[in-house]
Design a protein around this motif. Structure first.
Motif, short mmCIF file in Angstrom:
data_model
loop_
_atom_site.label_atom_id
_atom_site.label_comp_id
_atom_site.label_asym_id
_atom_site.label_seq_id
_atom_site.Cartn_x
_atom_site.Cartn_y
_atom_site.Cartn_z
N ALA A 1 0.83 -1.21 0.00
CA ALA A 1 0.00 0.00 0.00
C ALA A 1 0.86 1.25 0.00
N GLU A 2 0.46 2.22 -0.81
CA GLU A 2 1.18 3.48 -0.94
C GLU A 2 0.32 4.59 -0.32
N PRO A 3 0.69 5.08 0.86
CA PRO A 3 -0.13 6.13 1.49
C PRO A 3 0.02 7.47 0.79
N ASP A 4 -0.81 8.41 1.20
CA ASP A 4 -0.67 9.79 0.72
C ASP A 4 0.64 10.36 1.26
N ARG A 5 1.11 11.40 0.60
CA ARG A 5 2.18 12.20 1.18
C ARG A 5 1.47 13.24 2.02
N PHE A 6 1.12 12.80 3.23
CA PHE A 6 0.22 13.57 4.09
C PHE A 6 0.99 14.68 4.81
N ILE A 7 0.25 15.60 5.40
CA ILE A 7 0.86 16.67 6.18
C ILE A 7 1.38 16.05 7.48
N ASN A 8 2.69 16.12 7.68
CA ASN A 8 3.28 15.42 8.83
C ASN A 8 4.01 16.34 9.80
N GLY A 9 3.85 17.66 9.59
CA GLY A 9 4.49 18.61 10.51
C GLY A 9 5.80 19.16 10.00
N GLU A 10 6.39 18.50 9.01
CA GLU A 10 7.69 18.94 8.52
C GLU A 10 7.62 20.29 7.81
N ARG A 11 6.66 20.39 6.89
CA ARG A 11 6.54 21.59 6.08
C ARG A 11 5.43 22.49 6.61
N PHE A 12 4.36 21.85 7.08
CA PHE A 12 3.21 22.56 7.63
C PHE A 12 2.84 21.92 8.96
N SER A 13 2.40 22.74 9.91
CA SER A 13 1.97 22.17 11.18
C SER A 13 0.53 21.70 11.05
N LEU A 14 0.14 20.80 11.95
CA LEU A 14 -1.22 20.27 11.90
C LEU A 14 -1.73 20.06 13.31
N PHE A 15 -3.05 19.97 13.41
CA PHE A 15 -3.66 19.81 14.73
C PHE A 15 -3.51 18.37 15.19
N SER A 16 -3.04 18.20 16.41
CA SER A 16 -2.95 16.85 16.98
C SER A 16 -4.05 16.69 18.02
N PRO A 17 -4.98 15.77 17.78
CA PRO A 17 -6.07 15.58 18.74
C PRO A 17 -5.53 15.17 20.12
N LEU A 18 -4.46 14.39 20.13
CA LEU A 18 -3.94 13.92 21.41
C LEU A 18 -3.31 15.06 22.20
N ALA A 19 -2.61 15.96 21.47
CA ALA A 19 -1.99 17.10 22.15
C ALA A 19 -2.97 18.26 22.30
N GLN A 20 -4.08 18.20 21.56
CA GLN A 20 -5.08 19.28 21.53
C GLN A 20 -4.46 20.62 21.13
N SER A 21 -3.45 20.56 20.29
CA SER A 21 -2.86 21.80 19.76
C SER A 21 -2.12 21.46 18.48
N ASN A 22 -1.62 22.48 17.80
CA ASN A 22 -0.88 22.23 16.57
C ASN A 22 0.54 21.73 16.88
N MET A 23 1.01 20.84 16.00
CA MET A 23 2.38 20.36 16.10
C MET A 23 3.06 20.61 14.77
N GLY A 24 4.33 20.93 14.81
CA GLY A 24 5.04 21.16 13.56
C GLY A 24 6.46 21.61 13.80
N GLY A 25 7.16 21.85 12.69
CA GLY A 25 8.57 22.23 12.78
C GLY A 25 9.47 21.02 12.76
N PHE A 26 8.89 19.85 12.78
CA PHE A 26 9.65 18.59 12.70
C PHE A 26 8.67 17.53 12.18
N GLU A 27 9.16 16.32 11.97
CA GLU A 27 8.30 15.25 11.48
C GLU A 27 7.46 14.74 12.65
N ALA A 28 6.33 15.38 12.88
CA ALA A 28 5.53 15.11 14.07
C ALA A 28 4.78 13.79 13.97
N ILE A 29 4.45 13.41 12.76
CA ILE A 29 3.73 12.15 12.57
C ILE A 29 4.66 11.18 11.86
#
Lengths: 431, 261
Positions: free
Chosen positions: A187-215
């Motif tokens: 299986a080939e997943p999407d090249r999803f938003i992982n925090g490296e280029r753009f930050s994204l909301f993390s439900p577990l952290a309840q805030s945005n994560m980014g600036g590194f490969e967060a996922i």
């Protein structure tokens, strides 16, 4: 050292193509000489471009030191070999990327496949390839082929929305209907938003994560099967779809608290035909969450029904308009809320999206103004994609645009990217 | 005297009715000679697009055609090879005389088989000065045609759209070759009788007994830009199957017809 090599290679390509172009310029009365047709007679053909692109956030995302979202010098090359009985296709991208922390030089093999026909009615493509089906415009219900959201959000050419996969595609054309089968062994997943280029909301952290490969998910190792039965009845196009594979983004969290790609099936159908002066399309799909069929697991998204209605037409000469209405209906919503760790940031039961596309071509199609807007009345967020492209000639193209996200909340689909809003520009030399 | 009057008026009447029949026939034959030669056909084609600043662009493609009815519906498949941003792009048209066409575009980079809505037929064909209508033909029933004059070589016609304002011109004139029935010169005029656009045939060759346009030129007299189109290796009556013009050909264009060998 690598970059020097790349620059040298680019220079070489530029020189070679410049020579090619000089042939094209003097098209006299009898310029269709033997040389031109000798080129065509060769089974080899090639095409490519070099592109310089830059994009910057216009707000500050405090999670990033550097606010550039796109900064690259890219070389794209296609090489095709056409034989009477088969086609060989190769295409790749090589680029210097200044945004992510990874090694500056990046390589992406986009196509490496063999294409041939069998028994008169069957076409086979084996190898690395890009696949697309479905009727939506930038909305996908039954198209589960990999997409590159990082490219899409950063302002690269729309062509980069589709990512390649190593697959086998068999398409057979029969009188009653046609059958399209795509098997992706791993299986080939999407090249999803992982925090490296753009930050994204993390439900577990309840805030945005980014600036590194967060996922950094557990990679899938299962195959994907996608099938489409389709038919064109005097311009009315009908299709049935089936898919067995994975959620294309790592939306699930396993028992070890590692993100992963939950298993899923998709069943759907679509219809497209002319309506009045325009085109109408409808698409429906049931996304069956195999890892959470009862909807009680808070760490895996529930099953959903997805529906899309669309219409597009030319409003006046060279001005095209397209509108779509899209709903994601989450099943077992009560159970989702009852079991959720963070019920307040769960998606709405019926997430609705309205899209509008306006495209205006001027100056003999050299200048293209485009605006695409996603707006969600249920999430109260939106995503605007204005752009203008100027095709100076067959070699030079200039593009400028913006990616604007708005949202009332930071956890909604588009709202989480509010700090990722950016402007970009690209200069391309093609050969 | 009365008898003479009678004969004269009789002659006059026949002449008028002959002319009436004739203009219809001319238009019909011109339409067939331009767009319906043989049962089907293929040709390599190339355009050079020149703007008023002498900037040049190029398009190269192969065009395949099959008539479903003589003078009626037709299918077209256009496969681009140059420039590089349109290489392997495929355009499929099921042209319908009475209603809007069905059109598809295949974009290889996205593997996208895109159904496209019928556009105004009097807009640029792939960025050139040619309009869609110049390539696939304008429905003759949209205009009222009159024969202005004729000489040994040509018929001179004037055609006025039945629906004024539906198109960018007020009327157009055609100079139709009496032997081939090919319109050698078409000029479009605005309401002030100023020529705004010109389509001219530059070279004609005999292909399998059919006079065939090998070079033509469209000039936009308002902007000063023009487009040259050249055809190469045209062949008629290849016995192309209707299956050539189905959506299969978007992803897998028929090689044998494209190569023309």
């Amino acid at each position: 050292m690598k970059s020097v090599f790349l620059v040298l290679m680019l220079l070489h390509v530029l020189v070679v193509s410049a020579q090619d172009n000089s042939d094209d310029d003097d098209w006299g009365d009898d310029d269709w000489g033997d040389d031109e047709w000798a080129v065509d007679a060769s089974p080899w053909s090639h095409a490519g471009f070099v592109e310089l692109a830059h994009g910057e956030r216009f707000n500050t995302d405090a999670l990033f030191k550097d606010q550039s979202t796109l900064s690259e010098l890219r070389w794209h090359q296609e090489i095709d070999y056409s034989h009477e009985n088969f086609d060989f296709n190769w295409s790749h991208d090589l680029w210097l990327d200044d945004v992510t922390d990874k090694d500056g030089l990046q390589f992406d093999l986009r196509e490496l496949n063999l294409k041939f026909s069998l028994f008169e009615q069957t076409d086979v493509v084996i190898g690395r390839q890009i696949s697309t089906w479905g009727t939506g415009d930038l909305l996908f219900i039954n198209d589960m082929f990999p997409k590159d959201w990082q490219s899409f959000f950063s302002g690269r050419d729309d062509n980069y929305l589709k990512a390649p996969a190593d697959a086998l595609r068999v398409t057979s054309y029969f009188k009653p209907f046609n059958v399209d089968l795509v098997i992706t062994p791993t299986a080939e997943p999407d090249r999803f938003i992982n925090g490296e280029r753009f930050s994204l909301f993390s439900p577990l952290a309840q805030s945005n994560m980014g600036g590194f490969e967060a996922i950094n998910p557990r990679n899938p190792n299962q195959p994907e099967y996608a099938v489409r039965l389709f038919k064109n009845l005097n311009g009315k196009q009908l299709a049935l779809y089936g898919y067995h594979g994975i959620e294309k983004s790592p939306t699930g969290v396993d028992q070890t608290m590692q993100p992963y790609f939950p298993q899923k099936n998709v069943w759907g159908t679509s219809y497209q035909s002319t309506l009045g002066k325009g085109l109408f399309n409808a698409e429906l799909g049931y996304h069956d969450a195999l890892d959470d069929k009862t909807g009680t697991n808070p760490l895996v998204a529930n099953s959903q029904w997805r529906v899309l209605l669309g219409y597009e037409r030319e409003l006046i000469k060279k001005l095209n308009w397209g509108v779509q209405y899209y709903v994601e209906h989450t099943e077992h919503y009560e159970r989702l809320l009852a079991n959720s760790w963070f019920p307040l940031t769960e998606p709405e039961q019926n997430r609705q999206v309205i899209t509008n596309r306006l495209t205006y071509m001027a100056k003999q199609d050299k200048l293209t103004w485009s605006m695409f807007v996603f707006y969600s009345p249920s999430d109260e967020d939106s995503y605007w994609r204005p752009s203008v492209n100027y095709r100076h000639n067959d070699q030079w193209q200039f593009t400028a645009g913006a990616q604007i996200f708005t949202g009332k909340e930071n956890y909604t689909f588009f709202g989480q990217f509010e700090d990722s809003s950016s402007v970009y520009s690209r200069i391309r030399f093609q050969f | 005297m009365k008898k003479l009057m009678l004969v004269m008026s009789f002659l006059l009447m026949t002449h008028v009715s002959l002319a009436e029949v004739k203009v219809e026939t001319i238009i019909e034959r011109a339409n067939l000679a331009s767009f319906y030669v043989g049962e089907d056909g293929r040709s390599d084609a190339r355009m050079i697009i020149v703007d008023n600043k002498d900037n040049k662009q190029m398009r190269q493609f192969v065009i395949l055609r099959k008539d479903l009815e003589e003078g009626g519906n037709q299918n077209f498949l256009v496969v681009f090879s140059r420039p590089s941003d349109v290489k392997d792009t495929v355009f499929l048209v099921h042209k319908k005389v009475e209603t809007d066409d069905d059109r598809w575009l295949y974009l290889p980079a996205l593997d996208l088989e895109k159904r496209i809505s019928a556009s105004d037929n009097r807009t640029s064909f792939v960025g050139s000065d040619f309009y869609y209508e110049d390539v696939s033909g304008r429905n003759p029933n949209l205009d009222v045609h009159e024969l202005l004059k004729q000489d040994d070589e040509y018929f001179y016609l004037k055609s006025t759209p039945k629906q004024a304002g539906s198109v960018e011109f007020a009327y157009y004139t055609m100079k139709i070759d009496k032997h081939s029935f090919l319109p050698m010169l078409i000029e479009y005029f605005d309401v002030a009788d100023a020529a705004i656009r010109r389509v001219e045939v530059i070279e004609v060759s005999e292909v399998q007994g059919h006079p065939t346009v090998m070079k033509s030129k469209v000039s936009n007299l308002k902007t000063g830009g023009y487009t040259l189109m050249e055809f190469r290796r045209p062949v008629y009556d290849l016995g192309m199957d209707e299956a050539v013009f189905t959506i299969r050909s978007l992803r897998n264009p028929p090689k044998n017809w494209l190569s023309g060998q």
